[in-house]
Design a protein around this motif. Sequence first.
Motif, PDB file in Angstrom:
ATOM      1  N   UNK A   1       0.835  -1.197   0.000  1.00  0.00           N
ATOM      2  CA  UNK A   1       0.000   0.000   0.000  1.00  0.00           C
ATOM      3  C   UNK A   1       0.875   1.255   0.000  1.00  0.00           C
ATOM      4  N   UNK A   2       1.964   1.198   0.755  1.00  0.00           N
ATOM      5  CA  UNK A   2       2.899   2.328   0.755  1.00  0.00           C
ATOM      6  C   UNK A   2       3.469   2.552  -0.636  1.00  0.00           C
ATOM      7  N   UNK A   3       3.773   1.467  -1.312  1.00  0.00           N
ATOM      8  CA  UNK A   3       4.291   1.578  -2.677  1.00  0.00           C
ATOM      9  C   UNK A   3       3.237   2.159  -3.621  1.00  0.00           C
ATOM     10  N   UNK A   4       1.980   1.728  -3.451  1.00  0.00           N
ATOM     11  CA  UNK A   4       0.909   2.263  -4.302  1.00  0.00           C
ATOM     12  C   UNK A   4       0.807   3.782  -4.118  1.00  0.00           C
ATOM     13  N   UNK A   5       0.843   4.224  -2.880  1.00  0.00           N
ATOM     14  CA  UNK A   5       0.761   5.664  -2.612  1.00  0.00           C
ATOM     15  C   UNK A   5       1.959   6.402  -3.211  1.00  0.00           C
ATOM     16  N   UNK A   6       3.133   5.801  -3.105  1.00  0.00           N
ATOM     17  CA  UNK A   6       4.331   6.430  -3.685  1.00  0.00           C
ATOM     18  C   UNK A   6       4.185   6.631  -5.193  1.00  0.00           C
ATOM     19  N   UNK A   7       3.569   5.653  -5.861  1.00  0.00           N
ATOM     20  CA  UNK A   7       3.472   5.712  -7.319  1.00  0.00           C
ATOM     21  C   UNK A   7       2.255   6.491  -7.803  1.00  0.00           C
ATOM     22  N   UNK A   8       1.132   6.350  -7.120  1.00  0.00           N
ATOM     23  CA  UNK A   8      -0.129   6.936  -7.613  1.00  0.00           C
ATOM     24  C   UNK A   8      -0.537   8.194  -6.869  1.00  0.00           C
ATOM     25  N   UNK A   9       0.064   8.433  -5.715  1.00  0.00           N
ATOM     26  CA  UNK A   9      -0.307   9.535  -4.800  1.00  0.00           C
ATOM     27  C   UNK A   9      -1.698   9.309  -4.209  1.00  0.00           C
TER      28      UNK A   9
ATOM     29  N   UNK B   1       7.708   7.528 -10.264  1.00  0.00           N
ATOM     30  CA  UNK B   1       6.729   8.320 -11.021  1.00  0.00           C
ATOM     31  C   UNK B   1       6.819   9.755 -10.542  1.00  0.00           C
ATOM     32  N   UNK B   2       7.041  10.692 -11.490  1.00  0.00           N
ATOM     33  CA  UNK B   2       7.114  12.077 -11.043  1.00  0.00           C
ATOM     34  C   UNK B   2       7.577  13.022 -12.121  1.00  0.00           C
ATOM     35  N   UNK B   3       7.728  14.272 -11.724  1.00  0.00           N
ATOM     36  CA  UNK B   3       8.277  15.267 -12.651  1.00  0.00           C
ATOM     37  C   UNK B   3       9.798  15.108 -12.696  1.00  0.00           C
ATOM     38  N   UNK B   4      10.492  15.804 -13.571  1.00  0.00           N
ATOM     39  CA  UNK B   4      11.942  15.587 -13.712  1.00  0.00           C
ATOM     40  C   UNK B   4      12.719  15.785 -12.408  1.00  0.00           C
ATOM     41  N   UNK B   5      12.353  16.785 -11.612  1.00  0.00           N
ATOM     42  CA  UNK B   5      13.068  17.020 -10.361  1.00  0.00           C
ATOM     43  C   UNK B   5      12.830  15.874  -9.379  1.00  0.00           C
ATOM     44  N   UNK B   6      11.606  15.354  -9.326  1.00  0.00           N
ATOM     45  CA  UNK B   6      11.308  14.251  -8.402  1.00  0.00           C
ATOM     46  C   UNK B   6      12.066  12.988  -8.804  1.00  0.00           C
ATOM     47  N   UNK B   7      12.123  12.704 -10.103  1.00  0.00           N
ATOM     48  CA  UNK B   7      12.867  11.520 -10.551  1.00  0.00           C
ATOM     49  C   UNK B   7      14.353  11.703 -10.259  1.00  0.00           C
ATOM     50  N   UNK B   8      14.878  12.886 -10.515  1.00  0.00           N
ATOM     51  CA  UNK B   8      16.298  13.149 -10.226  1.00  0.00           C
ATOM     52  C   UNK B   8      16.575  13.049  -8.726  1.00  0.00           C
ATOM     53  N   UNK B   9      15.619  13.491  -7.900  1.00  0.00           N
ATOM     54  CA  UNK B   9      15.794  13.384  -6.443  1.00  0.00           C
ATOM     55  C   UNK B   9      16.023  11.938  -6.021  1.00  0.00           C
ATOM     56  N   UNK B  10      15.187  11.048  -6.568  1.00  0.00           N
ATOM     57  CA  UNK B  10      15.311   9.628  -6.212  1.00  0.00           C
ATOM     58  C   UNK B  10      16.663   9.071  -6.659  1.00  0.00           C
ATOM     59  N   UNK B  11      17.069   9.405  -7.874  1.00  0.00           N
ATOM     60  CA  UNK B  11      18.368   8.935  -8.381  1.00  0.00           C
ATOM     61  C   UNK B  11      19.507   9.461  -7.505  1.00  0.00           C
ATOM     62  N   UNK B  12      19.444  10.737  -7.158  1.00  0.00           N
ATOM     63  CA  UNK B  12      20.501  11.326  -6.331  1.00  0.00           C
ATOM     64  C   UNK B  12      20.540  10.688  -4.944  1.00  0.00           C
ATOM     65  N   UNK B  13      19.364  10.438  -4.373  1.00  0.00           N
ATOM     66  CA  UNK B  13      19.323   9.823  -3.040  1.00  0.00           C
ATOM     67  C   UNK B  13      19.990   8.452  -3.056  1.00  0.00           C
TER      68      UNK B  13
END
Length: 449
Positions: free
Chosen positions: A344-352, A379-391
Amino acid sequence: MSERELHLGLMFWATGTHAAGWRHPDARADAAYDIGLIQEVSQAAERAKFDFVFLGDRLASDPALQHSNPAQISRLEPYSTAMAIAAATTHIGVVVTANPTYSDPYAIARLMASLDHLSDGRAAWNLVTGADAAAAHNFGRDAHWDTARRYDWAEETLRVVRDLWDAAPEPDGTGARRIDHRGEFFSVDGPLDVARPPQGHVVVFNAGTSDRSRELGARDADIVFAGPQPTLAKRREYYADIKARAARHGRADHVAVLPGLTPIVAPTTEEAVALHDRLNALLVLDPEREVGDIVRAGGIGEGHQRNLTSASEVFGVDVRGNDLAAAVPSSTLAAVSEEGARRLTEITRLTRRTVDGPDRITYGDLVHATPAQLSHVVVGNPEEVADMIQEWFEEGAADGFNIYPAYVPGAVTAFTELVVPVLQRRGLFRKEYGGRTLREHLGMAVPPR
């Protein structure tokens, strides 16, 4: 390996890595045999300064794969595809999957050395031992070997291949010598009839989670291609384990760990979530009948069907018979199992969508979260995807990523044009290639003979 920098590869499945990617309007459902498209996608990755294009392989096919990973039912064999990519590009590396379980070392050494010469030092070998038992029946065998025998065979294959490269002639034909290998599985005299690869040894990839696979990767591979893990904590554990094993072999700085990553990216978060929902809406669901291990080995979502019956088993609550578009009552979601709660946590992360907010999780979300994922999805805008990669890059979970485009070519373009500039602006990823060979991209020296 020199100063640490992010590395990016492109997992090339012509119809996309999402099971319904071929149905997206920005996809090419007939792309598997379109050499023009394959070259165009590779050139797009090269313009974005990717390290490599990754060509997977499996040595058996089955119509049962049509709803789990249709891109693997029918496609070109990787050596031929790699040659075509090399001819249309100048810098990007080309990774060929070659399974030693069904090959012999002289042939692998010869083919890889030839690709390295024709690509001017951009070849890599993805060494896998094969998960699909059906392959055995395509090679005159009664059964697929067990893990121990496959890895014993693969390790001796790798030793022979590298010995053949080290004993190969110079381009002018001088310096060749016999290797006279006499091992448990092979007798190989040598020398190779192809000159030593420009990279000395082509770059070696390895993937897997078993103890034998981890050990081979840490001891012998240059890149460990990490499979999916359920949590970031598990991802860190895997990364740390490979690095610790490599350190015991004196190679801590010589092995990079690259997980798979499926980015669903659009200019805004709302558009990215809508794109993710649209892809899932294009999936063909499995009939509401039995659950369990009826998906082919190596298939996406192995072991679980995409229906409410399987969702009921995975989440620990009976959700059968409901409208997939309807929101799941909070009381039902409160009763899910521990594993269900994690999903469920994963679903929220992907679908909001949430358990009890105004935009609630649907029964369809439960179905789509039931099969295991091929790679980590963001799933996200370019900054959100880059945030995950950087983390992940900065917190000890990855040295880079093998990017799994959900559909081709649209998802490749979205990542290279939206996310790569953000990574470059943050100083995480190169703006230009520092050399021509794949070893130079990866900061790896040419091994001495």
